[in-house]
Design an enzyme around this catalytic site. Structure first.
Site, PDB file in Angstrom:
ATOM      1  N   ASP A  33      46.206  44.268   0.261  1.00  0.00           N
ATOM      2  CA  ASP A  33      46.930  42.994   0.303  1.00  0.00           C
ATOM      3  C   ASP A  33      47.928  42.910  -0.849  1.00  0.00           C
ATOM      4  O   ASP A  33      47.616  42.432  -1.937  1.00  0.00           O
ATOM      5  CB  ASP A  33      45.930  41.828   0.225  1.00  0.00           C
ATOM      6  CG  ASP A  33      46.556  40.508   0.623  1.00  0.00           C
ATOM      7  OD1 ASP A  33      47.750  40.315   0.356  1.00  0.00           O
ATOM      8  OD2 ASP A  33      45.841  39.663   1.200  1.00  0.00           O
ATOM      9  N   LYS A  36      48.738  39.244  -2.293  1.00  0.00           N
ATOM     10  CA  LYS A  36      47.749  38.695  -3.216  1.00  0.00           C
ATOM     11  C   LYS A  36      47.772  39.440  -4.549  1.00  0.00           C
ATOM     12  O   LYS A  36      47.614  38.838  -5.610  1.00  0.00           O
ATOM     13  CB  LYS A  36      46.341  38.775  -2.611  1.00  0.00           C
ATOM     14  CG  LYS A  36      45.998  37.642  -1.667  1.00  0.00           C
ATOM     15  CD  LYS A  36      44.527  37.728  -1.297  1.00  0.00           C
ATOM     16  CE  LYS A  36      44.142  36.657  -0.312  1.00  0.00           C
ATOM     17  NZ  LYS A  36      42.728  36.802   0.107  1.00  0.00           N
ATOM     18  N   LYS A 121      23.301  39.466   5.131  1.00  0.00           N
ATOM     19  CA  LYS A 121      23.265  39.592   6.596  1.00  0.00           C
ATOM     20  C   LYS A 121      22.888  41.003   7.050  1.00  0.00           C
ATOM     21  O   LYS A 121      22.705  41.248   8.243  1.00  0.00           O
ATOM     22  CB  LYS A 121      24.612  39.165   7.175  1.00  0.00           C
ATOM     23  CG  LYS A 121      24.891  37.688   6.948  1.00  0.00           C
ATOM     24  CD  LYS A 121      26.361  37.355   7.085  1.00  0.00           C
ATOM     25  CE  LYS A 121      26.634  35.951   6.572  1.00  0.00           C
ATOM     26  NZ  LYS A 121      26.529  35.830   5.101  1.00  0.00           N
ATOM     27  N   TYR A 129      28.792  42.511  11.972  1.00  0.00           N
ATOM     28  CA  TYR A 129      29.077  42.557  10.537  1.00  0.00           C
ATOM     29  C   TYR A 129      27.847  42.995   9.741  1.00  0.00           C
ATOM     30  O   TYR A 129      27.917  43.927   8.929  1.00  0.00           O
ATOM     31  CB  TYR A 129      29.575  41.197  10.048  1.00  0.00           C
ATOM     32  CG  TYR A 129      29.658  41.090   8.548  1.00  0.00           C
ATOM     33  CD1 TYR A 129      30.428  41.991   7.809  1.00  0.00           C
ATOM     34  CD2 TYR A 129      28.977  40.091   7.857  1.00  0.00           C
ATOM     35  CE1 TYR A 129      30.502  41.900   6.423  1.00  0.00           C
ATOM     36  CE2 TYR A 129      29.050  39.994   6.482  1.00  0.00           C
ATOM     37  CZ  TYR A 129      29.810  40.902   5.774  1.00  0.00           C
ATOM     38  OH  TYR A 129      29.871  40.820   4.404  1.00  0.00           O
TER      39      TYR A 129
END
Length: 204
Positions: A33, A36, A121, A129
């Protein structure tokens, strides 16, 4: 000591960089990115910015060679649970293949320690994910088992209170607008901690 943060423009990456700078580390931000990177670190001459993707093994390898990196904190990932259900191929390319690229490059360049930032998770995963991160953890465990020099470790990251994508600001917004709050299950457990707690967990 030189540290590279893969995905250093995310909320955790930025917090880690702030802490590591205070400890005197030489920081290399590796992120795809560029917007950013320029916005967050453009005026900081003490931070080396590398535009690159963890999907690109050769770029990772060259970056580690050039900067003689001692430590890697790998935070780069595709994280949106709902989107990853529709794009599991992209999830595999970044979260699994990308993580292995990071591990391979670390081993090839005698990095002292390479840390994968995983997720809660990944515990008994029920979505793409979480499954991708579970496999990434196993890859790092396997690399550690077969490495005589580089240490590979994983740390499971939880939900940071009020971070981007967190349910807390979403619920607060709905309460202010007097809208109904919809939850998938009343039995769902969320593990919450602060950004400082998250940084402590990774660095410890």
């Amino acid at each position: 000591f030189p540290v590279t943060i893969q995905g250093g423009t995310g909320s955790l990456g930025k917090a880690l960089i702030k802490r590591l700078k205070s400890l005197g580390s030489n920081i290399i931000v590796y992120s795809r990115d560029e917007g950013k990177q320029a916005l967050i670190f453009g005026n900081d001459l003490d931070i080396v910015r590398v535009i690159g993707d963890v999907r690109d093994y050769e770029k990772l390898n060259v970056t580690l060679q050039r900067h003689k990196v001692d430590y890697i904190i790998h935070t780069a990932a595709l994280k949106r649970i709902d989107d990853m259900e529709f794009y599991p191929d992209e999830c595999v390319k970044t979260n699994i293949n990308g993580s292995e690229n990071v591990a391979r490059a670390a081993l090839n360049n005698d990095v002292k320690k390479c840390i994968l930032v995983s997720t809660d998770k990944a515990c008994q995963p029920v979505n793409v994910y979480g499954s991708s991160k579970f496999i990434a953890e196993r890859l790092f465990t396997n690399y550690d088992y077969n490495s005589k020099s580089t240490i590979f470790a994983s740390v499971r990251y939880g939900n940071v209170i009020a971070s981007r994508g967190s349910f807390v600001p979403l619920f607060m917004d709905k309460i202010q607008k007097e809208e109904l709050i919809k939850v998938t299950s009343k039995e769902m457990t969320r593990f919450l901690f602060t950004l400082d707690d998250a940084v402590d967990a990774v660095l410890s």
